[in-house]
Design a protein around this motif. Structure first.
Motif, PDB file in Angstrom:
ATOM      1  N   GLY A  15       0.922  -1.492  -0.217  1.00 25.41           N
ATOM      2  CA  GLY A  15      -0.089   0.204  -0.594  1.00 25.41           C
ATOM      3  C   GLY A  15       1.010   0.931   0.231  1.00 25.41           C
ATOM      4  O   GLY A  15      -0.046   2.518  -0.159  1.00 25.41           O
ATOM      5  N   MET A  16       2.483   1.250  -0.410  1.00 22.74           N
ATOM      6  CA  MET A  16       3.341   2.156   0.047  1.00 22.74           C
ATOM      7  C   MET A  16       4.572   2.582  -1.595  1.00 22.74           C
ATOM      8  O   MET A  16       3.527   1.845  -2.444  1.00 22.74           O
ATOM      9  CB  MET A  16       4.312   2.070   1.097  1.00 22.74           C
ATOM     10  CG  MET A  16       4.084   2.233   2.198  1.00 22.74           C
ATOM     11  SD  MET A  16       5.448   1.418   3.588  1.00 22.74           S
ATOM     12  CE  MET A  16       5.134   0.721   5.240  1.00 22.74           C
ATOM     13  N   SER A  17       3.469   3.880  -1.772  1.00 21.11           N
ATOM     14  CA  SER A  17       4.432   4.271  -2.813  1.00 21.11           C
ATOM     15  C   SER A  17       6.493   3.473  -2.510  1.00 21.11           C
ATOM     16  O   SER A  17       6.935   3.186  -1.601  1.00 21.11           O
ATOM     17  CB  SER A  17       4.526   5.826  -2.157  1.00 21.11           C
ATOM     18  OG  SER A  17       5.717   6.434  -2.230  1.00 21.11           O
ATOM     19  N   GLU A  18       6.713   3.417  -4.146  1.00 21.94           N
ATOM     20  CA  GLU A  18       8.181   3.348  -3.901  1.00 21.94           C
ATOM     21  C   GLU A  18       9.140   3.832  -2.950  1.00 21.94           C
ATOM     22  O   GLU A  18      10.183   3.391  -2.335  1.00 21.94           O
ATOM     23  CB  GLU A  18       8.296   3.532  -5.412  1.00 21.94           C
ATOM     24  CG  GLU A  18       8.003   1.665  -6.390  1.00 21.94           C
ATOM     25  CD  GLU A  18       8.561   1.402  -7.400  1.00 21.94           C
ATOM     26  OE1 GLU A  18      10.003   1.965  -7.749  1.00 21.94           O
ATOM     27  OE2 GLU A  18       8.188   1.617  -8.514  1.00 21.94           O
ATOM     28  N   GLU A  19       8.478   5.027  -3.266  1.00 26.19           N
ATOM     29  CA  GLU A  19      10.005   5.695  -2.180  1.00 26.19           C
ATOM     30  C   GLU A  19       9.774   5.574  -0.487  1.00 26.19           C
ATOM     31  O   GLU A  19      10.618   5.462  -0.591  1.00 26.19           O
ATOM     32  CB  GLU A  19       8.939   7.808  -2.694  1.00 26.19           C
ATOM     33  CG  GLU A  19       9.996   8.754  -1.762  1.00 26.19           C
ATOM     34  CD  GLU A  19       9.787  10.098  -2.192  1.00 26.19           C
ATOM     35  OE1 GLU A  19       9.812  10.993  -1.151  1.00 26.19           O
ATOM     36  OE2 GLU A  19       9.336  10.323  -3.368  1.00 26.19           O
ATOM     37  N   ARG A  20       7.814   5.915  -0.450  1.00 30.86           N
ATOM     38  CA  ARG A  20       8.043   5.368   0.829  1.00 30.86           C
ATOM     39  C   ARG A  20       8.579   4.267   1.255  1.00 30.86           C
ATOM     40  O   ARG A  20       8.856   3.929   2.402  1.00 30.86           O
ATOM     41  CB  ARG A  20       6.222   5.223   1.502  1.00 30.86           C
ATOM     42  CG  ARG A  20       6.398   4.997   2.541  1.00 30.86           C
ATOM     43  CD  ARG A  20       6.526   6.473   3.965  1.00 30.86           C
ATOM     44  NE  ARG A  20       6.218   5.432   5.026  1.00 30.86           N
ATOM     45  CZ  ARG A  20       6.448   5.495   5.997  1.00 30.86           C
ATOM     46  NH1 ARG A  20       7.779   6.632   5.960  1.00 30.86           N
ATOM     47  NH2 ARG A  20       6.339   5.732   7.377  1.00 30.86           N
ATOM     48  N   GLN A  21       8.431   2.654   0.630  1.00 28.53           N
ATOM     49  CA  GLN A  21       8.883   1.947   0.324  1.00 28.53           C
ATOM     50  C   GLN A  21      10.780   1.521   1.530  1.00 28.53           C
ATOM     51  O   GLN A  21      11.278   1.204   1.629  1.00 28.53           O
ATOM     52  CB  GLN A  21       8.745   0.374  -0.319  1.00 28.53           C
ATOM     53  CG  GLN A  21       7.208   0.205  -0.924  1.00 28.53           C
ATOM     54  CD  GLN A  21       7.349  -0.670  -1.874  1.00 28.53           C
ATOM     55  OE1 GLN A  21       8.008  -0.914  -2.398  1.00 28.53           O
ATOM     56  NE2 GLN A  21       6.023  -0.856  -1.854  1.00 28.53           N
ATOM     57  N   ARG A  22      10.963   2.199  -0.145  1.00 31.63           N
ATOM     58  CA  ARG A  22      12.701   2.908  -0.062  1.00 31.63           C
ATOM     59  C   ARG A  22      12.807   3.277   1.758  1.00 31.63           C
ATOM     60  O   ARG A  22      13.792   2.862   2.351  1.00 31.63           O
ATOM     61  CB  ARG A  22      13.329   3.365  -0.939  1.00 31.63           C
ATOM     62  CG  ARG A  22      13.394   2.564  -2.143  1.00 31.63           C
ATOM     63  CD  ARG A  22      14.087   3.244  -3.347  1.00 31.63           C
ATOM     64  NE  ARG A  22      13.857   2.578  -4.505  1.00 31.63           N
ATOM     65  CZ  ARG A  22      13.281   2.792  -5.299  1.00 31.63           C
ATOM     66  NH1 ARG A  22      12.156   4.328  -5.771  1.00 31.63           N
ATOM     67  NH2 ARG A  22      12.691   2.970  -6.514  1.00 31.63           N
ATOM     68  N   SER A  23      12.134   3.866   2.145  1.00 33.92           N
ATOM     69  CA  SER A  23      12.117   4.970   3.604  1.00 33.92           C
ATOM     70  C   SER A  23      12.644   3.590   4.579  1.00 33.92           C
ATOM     71  O   SER A  23      13.128   4.535   5.000  1.00 33.92           O
ATOM     72  CB  SER A  23      11.468   6.351   3.513  1.00 33.92           C
ATOM     73  OG  SER A  23      11.791   6.688   4.770  1.00 33.92           O
ATOM     74  N   VAL A  24      11.442   3.373   4.515  1.00 36.36           N
ATOM     75  CA  VAL A  24      10.837   2.415   5.143  1.00 36.36           C
ATOM     76  C   VAL A  24      11.651   1.046   5.298  1.00 36.36           C
ATOM     77  O   VAL A  24      12.489   1.035   6.458  1.00 36.36           O
ATOM     78  CB  VAL A  24       9.767   1.217   5.354  1.00 36.36           C
ATOM     79  CG1 VAL A  24       9.882   1.125   6.822  1.00 36.36           C
ATOM     80  CG2 VAL A  24       8.754   2.915   5.956  1.00 36.36           C
ATOM     81  N   ALA A  25      12.217   0.810   4.313  1.00 37.03           N
ATOM     82  CA  ALA A  25      13.637  -0.314   4.550  1.00 37.03           C
ATOM     83  C   ALA A  25      14.835   0.396   4.685  1.00 37.03           C
ATOM     84  O   ALA A  25      15.667  -0.308   5.353  1.00 37.03           O
ATOM     85  CB  ALA A  25      13.726  -0.615   2.571  1.00 37.03           C
TER      86      ALA A  25
END
Length: 85
Positions: A15-25
């Motif tokens: 449910g997250m944008s790619e940018e948000r996924q990268r940030s969380v990872a």
């Protein structure tokens, strides 16, 4: 059965944008290193991983042939440009 055409937003990372996924990872990786829980390769372990990867890639003879030809063309181009300089 899961309906793939559902209009519901994804859950978790889906449910997250790619940018948000990268940030969380990225935050997770930093936290693991800071807490001493992240794996770090020693020299011998890295060497062994390289051997395994090289062995796996070199089994594909066509791929190796293409790499060699590409390197040969690159070297030839460099030698020719040096002669004309």
């Amino acid at each position: 059965m899961v309906n793939s055409k559902s209009t519901r937003p994804g859950r978790g990372f889906a449910g997250m944008s790619e940018e948000r996924q990268r940030s969380v990872a990225s935050q997770g990786g930093k936290a693991a290193h800071a807490g001493g829980r992240a794996h770090t390769f020693d020299v011998e372990e890295a060497r062994e991983a390289g051997r395994k990867g090289g062995a796996a890639v070199s089994k594909d003879r066509q791929h190796m042939s293409e790499i060699g030809a590409k390197g040969g063309r690159s070297g030839q181009r460099k030698r020719n440009s040096a002669k004309h300089s």
